[in-house]
Design an enzyme around this catalytic site. Structure first.
Site, PDB file in Angstrom:
ATOM      1  N   ASN A   9       1.010  -1.183  -0.003  1.00  0.00           N
ATOM      2  CA  ASN A   9      -0.106   0.069  -0.088  1.00  0.00           C
ATOM      3  C   ASN A   9       0.817   1.145   0.086  1.00  0.00           C
ATOM      4  OD1 ASN A   9      -1.702   2.231   0.414  1.00  0.00           O
ATOM      5  ND2 ASN A   9      -2.309   1.552   2.388  1.00  0.00           N
ATOM      6  N   LYS A  11       0.067   4.328  -0.190  1.00  0.00           N
ATOM      7  CA  LYS A  11      -0.421   5.374   0.486  1.00  0.00           C
ATOM      8  C   LYS A  11       0.027   6.620  -0.651  1.00  0.00           C
ATOM      9  CE  LYS A  11      -0.024   3.139   4.713  1.00  0.00           C
ATOM     10  NZ  LYS A  11       0.039   3.167   6.330  1.00  0.00           N
ATOM     11  N   GLU A 166      -5.558  -4.712  10.252  1.00  0.00           N
ATOM     12  CA  GLU A 166      -4.414  -4.020  10.600  1.00  0.00           C
ATOM     13  C   GLU A 166      -4.729  -3.311  12.028  1.00  0.00           C
ATOM     14  OE1 GLU A 166      -2.494  -2.821   6.691  1.00  0.00           O
ATOM     15  OE2 GLU A 166      -4.143  -1.443   6.999  1.00  0.00           O
ATOM     16  N   SER A 212       3.431  -2.456  10.014  1.00  0.00           N
ATOM     17  CA  SER A 212       4.917  -2.334  10.384  1.00  0.00           C
ATOM     18  C   SER A 212       5.429  -3.836  10.026  1.00  0.00           C
ATOM     19  CB  SER A 212       5.446  -2.249  11.681  1.00  0.00           C
ATOM     20  OG  SER A 212       4.647  -0.810  12.225  1.00  0.00           O
TER      21      SER A 212
HETATM   22  P1  13P Z   1       3.022   0.135   7.498  1.00  0.00           P
HETATM   23  O1  13P Z   1       3.500  -1.147   7.250  1.00  0.00           O
HETATM   24  O2  13P Z   1       3.890   1.297   7.041  1.00  0.00           O
HETATM   25  O3  13P Z   1       2.912   0.124   8.968  1.00  0.00           O
HETATM   26  O4  13P Z   1       1.746   0.336   6.885  1.00  0.00           O
HETATM   27  C1  13P Z   1       0.718  -0.487   7.258  1.00  0.00           C
HETATM   28  C2  13P Z   1      -0.444  -0.323   6.346  1.00  0.00           C
HETATM   29  O5  13P Z   1      -1.243   0.868   6.731  1.00  0.00           O
HETATM   30  C3  13P Z   1      -0.784  -0.947   5.002  1.00  0.00           C
HETATM   31  O6  13P Z   1      -1.974  -0.619   4.764  1.00  0.00           O
END
Ligand code: 13P
Length: 249
Positions: A9, A11, A166, A212
């Site tokens: 992801n 983001k 998550e 994470s």
């Molecule tokens: P991180 O792996 O950066 O913690 O993010 C997890 C996440 O929100 C994946 O959708």
């Protein structure tokens, strides 16, 4: 035997040209015939990303989608636009969308139904806050999220869905859930799917852990009986993602 699915992801990171560059770097690193590999990229990068992954094992996903077909919804993206662009997966109801963009279990359900209608596989996110975990209501909370997300979804559709568990307190914090915590909730999700549908649906649906995930934590997490892969944020933007995808090598 469920096939693992490991999704990045991205983001709100990378410009379209940076996206192509990153895909070209990661392409050889994420080859693993045992795993479905998905890159969920910002909407503006979907078209160049679909082009860039051609000939590889990578599928492109979206990070969001609207639940209407078309019309006066400034700034939104319709399901048929994603399909036309070559998108196969869409993340629905990520906790960041719930927190910053007012998404609710009800809008998540509408989006899930729309994604199925258009043949896009939803990656349906759920997860508890730290307060909820400390209050001991994690499982009740997740069960509610799942039950609403799957309202009016048929068993045949549910079998093809992906759920991402998550825990909000583990996202972007470097604080990964313990293997036991992650497995406990993923199992509870599978049990909930079994209650809503049946054993066959619960056995087929794929459940990811996210929060994470790193090259270090992935092998143990993905070895759990109810964890079928991961939804990876920060580490999906780095060559380390290749190690995560190749957790079994
Ligand atoms: P991180 O792996 O950066 O913690 O993010 C997890 C996440 O929100 C994946 O959708």
């Amino acid at each position: 035997m469920r096939r693992k699915i490991i999704a990045g992801n991205w983001k709100m990171n990378k410009t379209p040209s940076e996206a192509v560059e990153l895909i070209n770097t990661l392409k050889p690193l994420v080859a693993n015939e045992d795993v479905d590999v998905v890159f969920c990229v910002p909407a503006i990068s979907i078209i160049p990303a679909v082009e860039a992954v051609k000939g590889s094992n990578i599928e492109i996903g979206a990070e969001n989608m609207y639940f209407e077909e078309s019309g006066a919804y400034t700034g939104e993206i319709a399901p048929n636009m994603l399909v036309d662009a070559g998108v196969k997966y869409v993340i629905i109801g990520h906790s960041e969308r719930r927190e910053y963009f007012a998404e609710t279990d009800e809008t998540v359900n509408k989006k899930v139904l729309k994604a199925f209608e258009h043949g896009i596989t939803p990656i349906i996110c759920c997860g508890e806050s730290l307060t909820q975990r400390e209050q001991g209501i994690t499982i009740d909370w997740i069960r509610q999220q799942i039950k609403i997300a799957f309202l009016n979804v048929t068993a045949e559709q549910a079998k093809t869905a992906v759920i991402a568990y998550e825990p909000i307190w583990a996202i972007g914090t470097g604080k990964v859930a313990t293997t036991e915590q992650a497995e406990e909730v993923c199992k509870a999700i599978r049990d909930c799917i079994c209650e809503i549908y049946d054993e066959a649906t619960a056995e087929a649906i794929r459940i990811q852990y996210g929060g994470s995930v790193s090259a270090d934590s992935a092998p143990e997490l993905f070895a759990q009986p109810d964890i079928d892969g991961g939804l990876v944020g920060g580490a999906s933007l780095k060559p380390d993602f290749g190690k995560i995808v190749n957790y079994n090598k």
